[in-house]
Scaffold this active site. Structure first.
Site, PDB file in Angstrom:
ATOM      1  N   TRP A  62       0.827  -1.210   0.000  1.00  0.00           N
ATOM      2  CA  TRP A  62       0.000   0.000   0.000  1.00  0.00           C
ATOM      3  C   TRP A  62       0.858   1.257   0.000  1.00  0.00           C
ATOM      4  O   TRP A  62       0.525   2.238  -0.659  1.00  0.00           O
ATOM      5  CB  TRP A  62      -0.996  -0.037   1.169  1.00  0.00           C
ATOM      6  CG  TRP A  62      -1.899  -1.215   1.031  1.00  0.00           C
ATOM      7  CD1 TRP A  62      -1.849  -2.383   1.719  1.00  0.00           C
ATOM      8  CD2 TRP A  62      -2.951  -1.379   0.055  1.00  0.00           C
ATOM      9  NE1 TRP A  62      -2.802  -3.256   1.252  1.00  0.00           N
ATOM     10  CE2 TRP A  62      -3.493  -2.670   0.239  1.00  0.00           C
ATOM     11  CE3 TRP A  62      -3.486  -0.567  -0.948  1.00  0.00           C
ATOM     12  CZ2 TRP A  62      -4.543  -3.166  -0.535  1.00  0.00           C
ATOM     13  CZ3 TRP A  62      -4.546  -1.053  -1.720  1.00  0.00           C
ATOM     14  CH2 TRP A  62      -5.056  -2.335  -1.516  1.00  0.00           C
ATOM     15  N   ASP A  81      -1.506   6.754   6.658  1.00  0.00           N
ATOM     16  CA  ASP A  81      -2.527   5.846   6.131  1.00  0.00           C
ATOM     17  C   ASP A  81      -2.816   4.832   7.228  1.00  0.00           C
ATOM     18  O   ASP A  81      -2.027   3.920   7.471  1.00  0.00           O
ATOM     19  CB  ASP A  81      -2.014   5.152   4.866  1.00  0.00           C
ATOM     20  CG  ASP A  81      -2.994   4.091   4.356  1.00  0.00           C
ATOM     21  OD1 ASP A  81      -4.058   3.902   4.971  1.00  0.00           O
ATOM     22  OD2 ASP A  81      -2.683   3.446   3.329  1.00  0.00           O
ATOM     23  N   LYS A 105     -12.466  -1.926   7.812  1.00  0.00           N
ATOM     24  CA  LYS A 105     -11.742  -2.869   8.662  1.00  0.00           C
ATOM     25  C   LYS A 105     -12.141  -2.676  10.133  1.00  0.00           C
ATOM     26  O   LYS A 105     -12.642  -3.592  10.761  1.00  0.00           O
ATOM     27  CB  LYS A 105     -10.241  -2.721   8.448  1.00  0.00           C
ATOM     28  CG  LYS A 105      -9.844  -3.085   6.995  1.00  0.00           C
ATOM     29  CD  LYS A 105      -8.416  -2.736   6.678  1.00  0.00           C
ATOM     30  CE  LYS A 105      -8.142  -2.695   5.185  1.00  0.00           C
ATOM     31  NZ  LYS A 105      -8.082  -4.001   4.538  1.00  0.00           N
TER      32      LYS A 105
END
Lengths: 359, 359
Positions: free
Chosen positions: B101, B168, B192
């Site tokens: 990511w 992030d 999540k």
């Protein structure tokens, strides 16, 4: 259980049977022991929902094989930016300005320094009609807003052009059959005719999105999502599930043609009530361009006090969302696919009762 | 009713009580006669949900008043592009590359022709640790990925820098208390730890987003959404409603500190099972950087056949989503806020039973 009649412009009413099905399946999705919200977007469980939604859309809306069906995010407002990012080739792009949303689409193309021509415009009469638009055949693309939610106008026939035609169908997608031979890209937020907010539908001719500048961020390229079947990153899975239920419901209703017929009937009831009111009610849109989705009207002399009273009168009868947008005033009844004819009849009765009491 | 134990990396398990509440309210929201999905985003009904979610987030996560809380769309992948669009000032931006990511975030900044420095990198050991990162104080911003879902590593302490720190936190937001004095912008997909997919959370120091280039599309400016309280256009209303229920649930659990303690306990159970397996199980991440959210491990000699057997063995016991990402292989147990300690205990028991049968 109480159930109001919901005339909101979007998010808007959904079929009760769809909501009830979603409710039944919410905690334990079809016996799998989890909610569809909890399923991985890479699982077969979710992919069946995702691909089923696309397949149903293709069948119902007769979308040709050379068009991609995409599920994106950000609503039509994001499409205002994505369309020029992906389709502008350095030439001229042409827009018809038929209301607030067209204006925003134009502004986003201008922010990107595209050469924008406004080829038709109806602002001088407060967007009460669809102006004739003569798009050139050589522009990079031509852009129209097929239904103008705020003003209650709608194209009855799409303009002819050899240039790619881009249609913002946010407030009338799936409400009548379309001729794909005339359309190159259609986009819409789902929250009016096709589901909850949070899913943006893009239907686009694949050949149109093959070439995109390397400067465009990955997420803002249609090609990224077309190549990945809208699974490049995590899609809004629950919204797409709701959309799949809406497509099933459209099938059960007999498909788009049957729904279009029903939409005609609903709108006719309301426009007749306006036209047969001895001038008590006046429609905002010119007759030939009246929307079948958003019926906008005022009370004689745009009497704002009386209009507010009518909104309150309807609320007492459990009808909500009728206050018109400030740009038009008066009332607006949004009667998308999921609005029932019984709901519209109740509104017509209320309008009649109110008129008799105040004429 | 069947209920599986869902170790998927995202979308992932939600608390049963939250799903049951959503189910009860789905058709008739709190006696108002419509679903929250059908409510106008301009109605008081919806705005109370929207503002309630923000207020609960502020209280639970102790977000200072000079930070804006935004609900956007497009997931972290869209943030990879939005962060440089809004925060790049023509200087250098610095990234720590701690996995797939981070790499994508770096790539999007490069697409925008920003001058990107990668100041730390752990790819040479398949991202099994968090490398020391020395960010300069003068860069336009420094970027880290606080938890690496695929590799199972997590920052235990954020790097010190005078430059704005962008985090992030897609896979560990709301899972432990953070020091806002160190963070200038945090972003995360909700799917999540905080709800369903389709809502992206951005928490950002207001002063950082005041100045944005006029070339940036309206929807891609943080300022657009901050100025409009995330109601510039139709937000993903149902997703935000689910997020509000998740915040209520976090409150009921005793808040973020209590949940953080619980998360430590869950992770300890699993890491102990790995460490006390006489080498049958091996963790991917180095001990000091082990994630409390995603526990990644292999079986001795990375025996792929045996690993597949363990995944199937767990599925027979109604535990799903354990197959590791292809970059690491083996297994991955994602144990976000909503995973129960009982669920983790069942996995530990299965791991023990399997080891005894195959040692």
């Amino acid at each position: 259980m109480k159930r109001v009649i919901n005339f909101n412009a979007g998010p808007s009413t959904l079929p009760l049977s769809v909501l009830e099905k979603a409710q039944r399946e919410l905690v334990d999705f079809r016996g799998h022991g989890l909610s569809i919200m909890e399923a991985s977007h890479r699982s077969k469980l979710y992919e069946d929902v995702h691909n089923g939604a696309i397949e149903k859309m293709r069948n119902l809306y007769t979308i040709p094989d050379d068009y991609a069906v995409l599920f994106l995010q950000g609503g039509a407002s994001m499409q205002f930016a994505m369309v020029p990012m992906n389709l502008y080739r350095g030439g001229v792009i042409e827009y018809a300005n038929t209301g607030a949303w067209s204006k925003k689409a134009i502004k986003e193309a201008q922010i990107q320094k595209c050469q924008v021509q406004i080829v038709a415009e109806s602002s001088e009469s407060n967007f009460d009609h669809i102006p004739d638009a003569h798009f050139s055949d050589t522009c990079d693309y031509a852009h129209i807003t097929s239904n103008n939610t705020i003003y209650g106008t709608q194209y009855k026939c799409f303009p002819e052009t050899k240039a790619p035609l881009v249609v913002d169908a946010s407030s009338d997608i799936f409400s009548y059959p379309v001729e794909w031979s005339k359309i190159d890209l259609m986009y819409a937020g789902a929250q009016k005719n096709a589901g909850p907010s949070g899913v943006t539908i893009v239907i686009v001719k694949k050949s149109l999105i093959e070439n995109v500048s390397e400067d465009v961020p990955t997420m803002l390229r249609y090609k990224t999502h077309a190549d990945a079947n809208s699974l490049y990153n995590t899609p809004p899975t629950f919204g797409i599930y709701m959309l799949s239920l809406m497509m099933e419901w459209l099938e059960e209703r007999g498909g788009i043609e049957a729904v279009a017929q029903y939409n005609e009937e609903k709108a006719a009831l309301l426009y007749d009530a306006i036209d047969n009111s001895d001038g008590f009610y006046t429609g905002h849109a010119r007759r030939q361009d009246r929307s079948l989705m958003n019926v906008t009207f005022n009370i004689r002399n745009k009497d704002a006090e009386l209009e507010a009273k009518l909104v309150a009168f309807c609320e007492e009868r459990d009808m909500i969302g009728l206050k018109g947008h400030r740009s038009v005033g008066g009332l607006r009844a949004s009667i998308y696919n999921a609005m029932t004819i019984e709901g519209v009849q109740k509104l017509v009765t209320a309008m009649e009762d109110f008129r008799k009491a105040h004429s």
